[in-house]
Scaffold this motif. Structure first.
Motif, short mmCIF file in Angstrom:
data_model
loop_
_atom_site.label_atom_id
_atom_site.label_comp_id
_atom_site.label_asym_id
_atom_site.label_seq_id
_atom_site.Cartn_x
_atom_site.Cartn_y
_atom_site.Cartn_z
N UNK A 64 8.93 -2.47 -2.45
CA UNK A 64 9.34 -2.20 -1.06
C UNK A 64 9.07 -3.40 -0.16
N UNK A 65 7.98 -4.12 -0.41
CA UNK A 65 7.66 -5.26 0.43
C UNK A 65 8.75 -6.33 0.36
N UNK A 66 9.18 -6.65 -0.85
CA UNK A 66 10.25 -7.64 -1.00
C UNK A 66 11.56 -7.12 -0.43
N UNK A 67 11.86 -5.86 -0.68
CA UNK A 67 13.09 -5.29 -0.12
C UNK A 67 13.09 -5.40 1.40
N UNK A 68 11.96 -5.10 2.03
CA UNK A 68 11.87 -5.21 3.48
C UNK A 68 12.11 -6.62 3.96
N UNK A 69 11.57 -7.60 3.23
CA UNK A 69 11.78 -9.01 3.61
C UNK A 69 13.25 -9.41 3.48
N UNK A 70 13.97 -8.78 2.57
CA UNK A 70 15.38 -9.10 2.34
C UNK A 70 16.33 -8.23 3.17
N UNK A 71 15.78 -7.31 3.95
CA UNK A 71 16.62 -6.43 4.76
C UNK A 71 17.27 -5.31 3.99
N UNK A 72 16.66 -4.92 2.87
CA UNK A 72 17.19 -3.84 2.03
C UNK A 72 16.42 -2.56 2.33
N UNK A 73 17.13 -1.47 2.55
CA UNK A 73 16.47 -0.19 2.81
C UNK A 73 15.79 0.32 1.53
N UNK A 74 14.77 1.16 1.71
CA UNK A 74 13.98 1.62 0.57
C UNK A 74 13.89 3.14 0.53
N UNK A 75 13.83 3.66 -0.69
CA UNK A 75 13.70 5.10 -0.92
C UNK A 75 12.58 5.32 -1.92
N UNK A 76 11.65 6.19 -1.57
CA UNK A 76 10.55 6.56 -2.47
C UNK A 76 10.80 7.94 -3.04
N UNK A 77 10.26 8.18 -4.23
CA UNK A 77 10.19 9.52 -4.78
C UNK A 77 8.71 9.85 -4.96
N UNK A 78 8.38 11.13 -4.87
CA UNK A 78 6.97 11.48 -4.98
C UNK A 78 6.79 12.88 -5.53
N UNK A 79 5.67 13.07 -6.23
CA UNK A 79 5.25 14.38 -6.66
C UNK A 79 4.59 15.10 -5.50
N UNK A 80 4.28 16.37 -5.70
CA UNK A 80 3.56 17.09 -4.64
C UNK A 80 2.20 16.46 -4.36
N UNK A 81 1.55 15.96 -5.43
CA UNK A 81 0.25 15.32 -5.25
C UNK A 81 0.35 14.02 -4.47
N UNK A 82 1.53 13.40 -4.46
CA UNK A 82 1.73 12.11 -3.80
C UNK A 82 2.47 12.23 -2.47
N UNK A 83 2.55 13.42 -1.92
CA UNK A 83 3.34 13.60 -0.70
C UNK A 83 2.88 12.68 0.43
N UNK A 84 1.57 12.45 0.50
CA UNK A 84 1.04 11.58 1.56
C UNK A 84 0.58 10.23 1.04
N UNK A 85 1.02 9.86 -0.17
CA UNK A 85 0.64 8.59 -0.75
C UNK A 85 1.26 7.43 0.02
N UNK A 86 0.66 6.25 -0.12
CA UNK A 86 1.11 5.10 0.65
C UNK A 86 2.56 4.76 0.37
N UNK A 87 2.98 4.81 -0.90
CA UNK A 87 4.36 4.42 -1.20
C UNK A 87 5.36 5.36 -0.55
N UNK A 88 4.98 6.63 -0.40
CA UNK A 88 5.88 7.58 0.26
C UNK A 88 5.89 7.36 1.77
N UNK A 89 4.81 6.83 2.31
CA UNK A 89 4.73 6.60 3.75
C UNK A 89 5.46 5.34 4.20
N UNK A 90 5.43 4.30 3.36
CA UNK A 90 5.99 3.02 3.81
C UNK A 90 7.49 2.90 3.55
N UNK A 91 8.05 3.76 2.72
CA UNK A 91 9.49 3.68 2.44
C UNK A 91 10.29 4.17 3.65
N UNK A 92 11.55 3.74 3.71
CA UNK A 92 12.42 4.20 4.79
C UNK A 92 12.78 5.67 4.63
N UNK A 93 12.81 6.14 3.39
CA UNK A 93 13.08 7.56 3.11
C UNK A 93 12.29 7.95 1.88
#
Length: 614
Positions: free
Chosen positions: A18-47
């Motif tokens: 996601x960090x590189x995508x953000x630098x390149x202007x590319x939107x990001x999408x995360x997927x997450x389990x119920x246990x990861x609903x509030x995980x960092x990768x789910x929070x920093x993605x655009x969706x």
């Protein structure tokens, strides 16, 4: 042109992409389990898209749901990260069949190399068939995946059957594929690998070498580039073999070819058809962004005819929430604070306040240092780790610092058995004798600021008790008209977050932070004990407590309450953070109680069984 990328993964690698995508202007999408609903990768993605699953670990193995999530979120490309489905050819095909861009090698290349048995055949090698006494020791290894999961060393034939069963179960849980094979085990080899990068136009880069010999449970702990101490002949041979492997399967994208090096001879291990955890050391040395290059290749752009020149040396350390002194037991809890000094790179999938759970790998972060020389990089990384602020569960930080400064490592004479030889000395306690007093003075300063420290009679010594591991410490101090005092030291300054003590004319600073009954003083973690211990809090002799939260995956065959057991005999196995942990009998005697069943989830400190000594 790629405009939106879904990362079919979690944690650190998802945040990294996601960090590189953000630098390149590319939107990001995360997927997450119920246990990861509030995980960092789910929070920093655009969706972010929730994935239902039978268990949190299985969630990221549902390729069909991930493809649906990409389509629903409007992503036009999928990056697999590493682990989970990153080397699954069927998943790559499903992504392509959905009309999405696959940021990885062709499915056919994954198929040829993702299975270690087929990869060895492609390179003219073959795993062992029937194992004989003369073949020992051997290594049982998962055919799919990596990261040390599904691997067992076997030194006597009687252990082979159990090792095969255990490795199959662990491989199936981690990769959805229980196939394993057996190969000779080299006791004193070095793990050396070559990063390759190939475009769709026939150009293949061999981006130098990496050494990943410092491993625990066959999972890398410290990695560096370039691999030190290789002859130029061997280094060139490794690069040539890596290019040959890539060309043999018409490879496209980033991949790694791994070797075991012994006596200046290379033994092919496998090709990982994905980005590796240790890719930052190659990025640092070559001054490139491998994720950005993956994206460019996926868009069809060619590489330059020749790779850039390597500069300097880089080393990476994996910071794990685990206790190396207790058989690498994974740790859980709240990561209150993680911060490192300037000058080193930090890649992490956790933010301050995040919970470290039981379902996934216990890696908290990676720290990477780059310097003109190897000695400079090692010194810089060891210093950064030593000064890092890590407030939360027990970590391997001290082990990493000592490893980076160990003579065998600094002289590049290490091998994959480094921790087998040195773990005991590397994990010997080295407590700061003044940390408990500093913790007490910080707490006293906090209490004084809240309630005042005034006394109308001369102050009597105050007492506080702290535990560090199995050790207890009792400290004493006084409130006086001029402030706090303690025997043997001069209290220069005492505040809730900083204590300065003068010992034998030398002033030392102690930064303190408290979370509940846990107190962090510089790099020392203490637990404040109650003033009056609970006399009823006793366990029967021979009680076995869960060293970590996890799931009981197996109980030894035929084992019931009343069974006779021998010291060291396995009683049951816990699975935590995708690894199996064996619980053994502490003494020879009788199993008087078995308080758990297969499939049961347990918490840390929960009673598992009781063995009464004969």
């Amino acid at each position: 042109m790629i405009t939106s990328v879904l990362v079919a993964n979690r944690g650190e690698i998802a945040c990294r992409v996601f960090r590189t995508c953000g630098e390149l202007g590319i939107r990001t999408v995360a997927v997450h389990s119920d246990a990861d609903e509030n995980a960092l990768h789910a929070r920093v993605a655009d969706a972010a898209v929730r994935l239902p699953g039978a268990t949190p670990a299985e969630t990221y193995l549902r390729g069909d749901l991930i493809v649906k999530a990409a389509v629903a979120a409007g992503a036009d490309a999928v990056h697999p990260g590493y682990g989970f489905l990153s080397e699954n050819a069927d998943f790559a095909r499903a992504v392509l069949d959905a009309g999405l861009v696959w940021i990885g090698p062709p499915p056919e290349a994954i198929e040829a190399m993702a299975s270690k048995t087929r990869a060895k055949e492609l390179m003219g090698l073959a795993p062992l068939g029937e194992v004989a006494q003369s073949d020992l020791p051997v290594l049982v290894k998962a055919a799919a995946g990596g990261g040390g999961r599904g691997m067992r060393i076997v030194r006597c034939l009687e252990e082979l059957s159990a090792a095969l069963e255990s490795a199959r179960a662990e491989a199936a849980s981690a990769f959805g594929d229980g196939e394993v094979f057996v190969e000779p085990y080299v006791e004193r080899g070095r793990h050396v690998e070559v990063q390759v990068l190939a475009d769709a136009h026939g150009t293949v880069w061999a981006l130098g070498t990496r050494d990943c010999s410092l491993q625990r449970r066959h999972q890398k702990v410290i990695e560096e580039a370039p691999a030190p101490g290789l002859s130029e002949r061997l280094a060139e041979e490794l690069r040539a073999l890596a290019v040959r492997a890539a060309r043999a399967v018409h490879y496209v994208g980033a991949g790694t070819v791994e070797f075991l090096v012994a006596d200046d001879t290379a033994h092919f291990l496998e090709m990982n058809t994905r980005l590796q955890v240790e890719h930052p050391v190659t990025e640092a040395v070559f001054g490139i962004d491998l994720v950005a290059l993956q994206l460019s290749i996926a868009e069809g752009h060619p590489l330059d005819p020749e790779p850039p020149h390597a500069r300097g040396h880089a080393v990476e350390a994996r910071l794990y929430a685990e206790d190396p002194a207790r058989d690498w037991a994974p740790q859980t809890g709240t990561l209150h604070r993680l911060a490192v000094p300037d000058g080193v790179r930090l890649d992490s999938g956790y933010g301050d306040g995040d919970e470290i759970g039981i379902h996934y790998d216990p890696m908290l972060a990676k720290l990477i240092a780059h310097a003109p020389t190897r000695a400079g990089a090692l010194r810089q990384l060891a210093g950064a780790l030593e000064k890092a602020t890590i407030h939360g569960p027990t970590t391997n930080r001290d082990l990493l610092v000592r490893s980076l400064r160990h003579e065998e490592f600094t002289t590049a004479s290490m091998d994959t058995a480094f921790y087998d030889r040195h773990l005991t000395t590397l994990t010997e306690p080295a407590p700061d004798p003044h940390a408990p007093l500093a913790a007490a003075l910080a707490e006293a300063a906090r209490s004084t600021s809240r309630f005042g420290g005034w006394r109308n009679v001369p102050s009597q010594p105050q007492t506080r008790r702290y535990a560090r591991g199995d050790e207890e410490h009792e400290v004493h101090y006084r409130h006086t008209r001029t402030g706090l005092e303690a025997d043997g030291v001069r209290v220069v300054h005492a505040a809730a977050d900083l204590v300065v003590l003068e010992v034998d004319g030398v002033q030392r600073r102690f930064e303190a932070a408290r979370y509940g009954d846990q107190v962090h003083v510089n790099t020392t973690t203490l637990t404040q004990l109650p003033r009056f211990p609970d006399p009823t809090a006793q366990l029967a002799p021979g009680s076995l407590l869960a060293p970590m939260p996890g799931t009981v995956v197996r109980i030894a065959e035929g084992l019931t309450a009343g069974s006779a057991v021998a010291a060291g005999a396995p009683l049951l196995w816990l699975e935590a953070m995708k690894m199996e942990h064996k619980i053994t009998a502490p003494v020879t005697g009788t199993l008087s109680a078995l308080d758990v069943a297969t499939g049961q989830q347990v918490t840390v400190g929960q009673l598992l069984a009781v063995v009464e000594e004969t």
